[in-house]
Design a protein around this motif. Structure first.
Motif, PDB file in Angstrom:
ATOM      1  N   LYS A 117       1.164  -1.714  -0.003  1.00  0.00           N
ATOM      2  CA  LYS A 117      -0.346   0.380   0.207  1.00  0.00           C
ATOM      3  C   LYS A 117       0.609   1.587  -0.279  1.00  0.00           C
ATOM      4  O   LYS A 117       0.775   2.645  -0.788  1.00  0.00           O
ATOM      5  CB  LYS A 117      -0.862   0.083   1.063  1.00  0.00           C
ATOM      6  N   GLU A 118       2.000   1.077   0.661  1.00  0.00           N
ATOM      7  CA  GLU A 118       2.484   2.441   0.656  1.00  0.00           C
ATOM      8  C   GLU A 118       3.595   2.905  -0.368  1.00  0.00           C
ATOM      9  O   GLU A 118       3.448   3.933  -0.554  1.00  0.00           O
ATOM     10  CB  GLU A 118       3.435   2.282   2.546  1.00  0.00           C
ATOM     11  N   ALA A 119       4.099   1.419  -1.330  1.00  0.00           N
ATOM     12  CA  ALA A 119       4.743   1.868  -2.415  1.00  0.00           C
ATOM     13  C   ALA A 119       3.775   2.007  -3.268  1.00  0.00           C
ATOM     14  O   ALA A 119       3.933   2.335  -4.501  1.00  0.00           O
ATOM     15  CB  ALA A 119       5.890   0.809  -2.816  1.00  0.00           C
ATOM     16  N   ASN A 120       2.111   1.850  -3.070  1.00  0.00           N
ATOM     17  CA  ASN A 120       1.204   2.558  -4.143  1.00  0.00           C
ATOM     18  C   ASN A 120       1.848   1.676  -5.333  1.00  0.00           C
ATOM     19  O   ASN A 120       1.213   1.296  -7.060  1.00  0.00           O
ATOM     20  CB  ASN A 120       1.389   3.816  -4.987  1.00  0.00           C
ATOM     21  N   VAL A 121       2.179  -0.196  -4.870  1.00  0.00           N
ATOM     22  CA  VAL A 121       2.454  -1.090  -6.533  1.00  0.00           C
ATOM     23  C   VAL A 121       1.048  -1.399  -7.270  1.00  0.00           C
ATOM     24  O   VAL A 121      -0.185  -1.428  -5.994  1.00  0.00           O
ATOM     25  CB  VAL A 121       2.935  -2.099  -5.410  1.00  0.00           C
ATOM     26  N   PRO A 122       0.447  -1.171  -8.384  1.00  0.00           N
ATOM     27  CA  PRO A 122      -0.271  -2.131  -8.898  1.00  0.00           C
ATOM     28  C   PRO A 122      -0.789  -3.260  -8.421  1.00  0.00           C
ATOM     29  O   PRO A 122      -0.165  -4.154  -9.954  1.00  0.00           O
ATOM     30  CB  PRO A 122       0.145  -1.612 -10.583  1.00  0.00           C
ATOM     31  N   VAL A 123      -1.683  -3.938  -8.098  1.00  0.00           N
ATOM     32  CA  VAL A 123      -1.590  -5.363  -7.944  1.00  0.00           C
ATOM     33  C   VAL A 123      -2.138  -6.178  -8.550  1.00  0.00           C
ATOM     34  O   VAL A 123      -1.614  -7.036  -9.057  1.00  0.00           O
ATOM     35  CB  VAL A 123      -2.448  -5.196  -6.177  1.00  0.00           C
ATOM     36  N   SER A 124      -3.678  -5.803  -9.227  1.00  0.00           N
ATOM     37  CA  SER A 124      -3.773  -6.118 -10.463  1.00  0.00           C
ATOM     38  C   SER A 124      -2.882  -6.585 -11.693  1.00  0.00           C
ATOM     39  O   SER A 124      -2.802  -7.329 -12.132  1.00  0.00           O
ATOM     40  CB  SER A 124      -4.780  -5.390 -10.289  1.00  0.00           C
ATOM     41  N   ALA A 125      -2.674  -5.372 -11.708  1.00  0.00           N
ATOM     42  CA  ALA A 125      -1.482  -5.820 -13.297  1.00  0.00           C
ATOM     43  C   ALA A 125       0.181  -6.666 -12.843  1.00  0.00           C
ATOM     44  O   ALA A 125       0.423  -7.638 -13.243  1.00  0.00           O
ATOM     45  CB  ALA A 125      -0.692  -3.943 -13.728  1.00  0.00           C
ATOM     46  N   VAL A 126       0.478  -6.584 -11.526  1.00  0.00           N
ATOM     47  CA  VAL A 126       1.597  -7.456 -10.769  1.00  0.00           C
ATOM     48  C   VAL A 126       1.590  -9.020 -10.874  1.00  0.00           C
ATOM     49  O   VAL A 126       1.783  -9.594 -11.185  1.00  0.00           O
ATOM     50  CB  VAL A 126       2.018  -7.053  -9.465  1.00  0.00           C
ATOM     51  N   CYS A 127       0.068  -9.064 -10.361  1.00  0.00           N
ATOM     52  CA  CYS A 127      -0.655 -10.557  -9.728  1.00  0.00           C
ATOM     53  C   CYS A 127      -1.192 -10.822 -11.266  1.00  0.00           C
ATOM     54  O   CYS A 127      -0.890 -12.263 -11.381  1.00  0.00           O
ATOM     55  CB  CYS A 127      -1.694 -10.400  -8.813  1.00  0.00           C
ATOM     56  N   GLN A 128      -1.563 -10.296 -12.504  1.00  0.00           N
ATOM     57  CA  GLN A 128      -1.617 -10.706 -13.879  1.00  0.00           C
ATOM     58  C   GLN A 128      -0.266 -11.489 -14.131  1.00  0.00           C
ATOM     59  O   GLN A 128      -0.243 -12.456 -14.457  1.00  0.00           O
ATOM     60  CB  GLN A 128      -2.157  -9.784 -14.341  1.00  0.00           C
ATOM     61  N   ALA A 129       0.551 -10.567 -14.314  1.00  0.00           N
ATOM     62  CA  ALA A 129       2.222 -11.174 -14.955  1.00  0.00           C
ATOM     63  C   ALA A 129       2.258 -12.472 -14.118  1.00  0.00           C
ATOM     64  O   ALA A 129       3.105 -12.975 -14.923  1.00  0.00           O
ATOM     65  CB  ALA A 129       2.864  -9.747 -14.926  1.00  0.00           C
TER      66      ALA A 129
END
Length: 249
Positions: free
Chosen positions: A17-29
């Motif tokens: 959350k702190e790093a504002n990671v694009p969770v959906s895109a990262v998980c899909q990849a």
């Protein structure tokens, strides 16, 4: 679009959350990569278990998984593929694979056996004393292609090792996986291991515990490193403040 829940440890969730990671895109990849990798692995498992698979194809499969092997497993396989005089063997048996693992007393497979109270010297002695025959390839295509030189029990052990990698969710292939494959497989090495008290379920639990221990130690090391950096930063800040204050302070 279908939704899949992903559960994270509290510390990792906060960091994401702190790093504002694009969770959906990262998980899909990551999931796309995992599906492709596991798909290739399962095809390799099927090929290893099929007696009709050509040696050339086995050689290509071996090249594909070689990059995922740990250095200690590579060393164990090198030992297994050579005789007492250092010459390349023809057929490489499940006993040769087990001998290769036991030859190095420091790999994780041996340490796990010791943690379960297995007498390594007695086990190695039984392997040396065994003269069991294993069906091997009718022709060895290349001394460099180990998978193409394996007997069927050896191939089944490697297939079971790869299957364990998939089931455990690991991204590498180590000595511990090959040991699990030998126990779960079929042939003389399996028989000797079971006779000496090695059981696949207990070994699998030990591998999981060892993996969890590595993750915990890495986490603690990272915390210690962060604390060290913070302390150094504090000291540098104090030095800068004294220099800025001048000699009269």
């Amino acid at each position: 679009m279908p939704k899949i829940n992903v559960y994270l440890p509290e510390a990792l969730a906060s960091a994401v959350k702190e790093a504002n990671v694009p969770v959906s895109a990262v998980c899909q990849a990551a999931l796309t990569d995992a599906v492709q990798r596991i798909g290739r692995t399962r095809k390799g498992i099927m090929a290893l278990r099929d007696p009709a698979t050509p040696a050339a194809l086995l050689g290509r499969i071996g090249e594909g998984i070689r990059t995922r092997m740990t250095p200690r497993l590579l060393a164990a396989l090198e030992t297994a593929g050579r005789d007492a005089k250092g010459r390349a063997r023809g057929p490489v048996s499940s006993l040769d694979l087990l001998r290769g693992l036991l030859d190095d007393g420091e790999n994780l497979a041996v340490r796990l056996l010791l943690s379960q109270g297995i007498d390594i010297d007695a086990l190695a002695g039984a392997v040396r004393a065994s003269h069991a025959d294993e069906s091997g390839p009718t022709a060895v295509e290349s001394a460099d292609a180990l998978l193409g030189r394996l007997t069927m029990p050896g191939r089944l052990a490697c297939a079971a090792a790869l299957e364990a990698v998939v089931e455990l969710g690991h991204n590498y292939l180590g000595c511990e996986h090959l040991l699990l494959g030998l126990v779960a497989g079929d042939g003389p090495a399996h028989d000797i291991l079971v006779d000496h008290g090695v059981q696949a379920p207990a070994l699998r639990q030990a591998i999981n515990a060892a993996a969890a221990g590595v993750v915990l130690e890495r986490s603690r090391s990272a915390e210690r490193s962060d604390a060290t950096v913070a302390e150094l930063a504090r000291r540098l800040d104090a030095i800068e403040r004294r220099l800025a204050a001048g000699p009269d302070e």
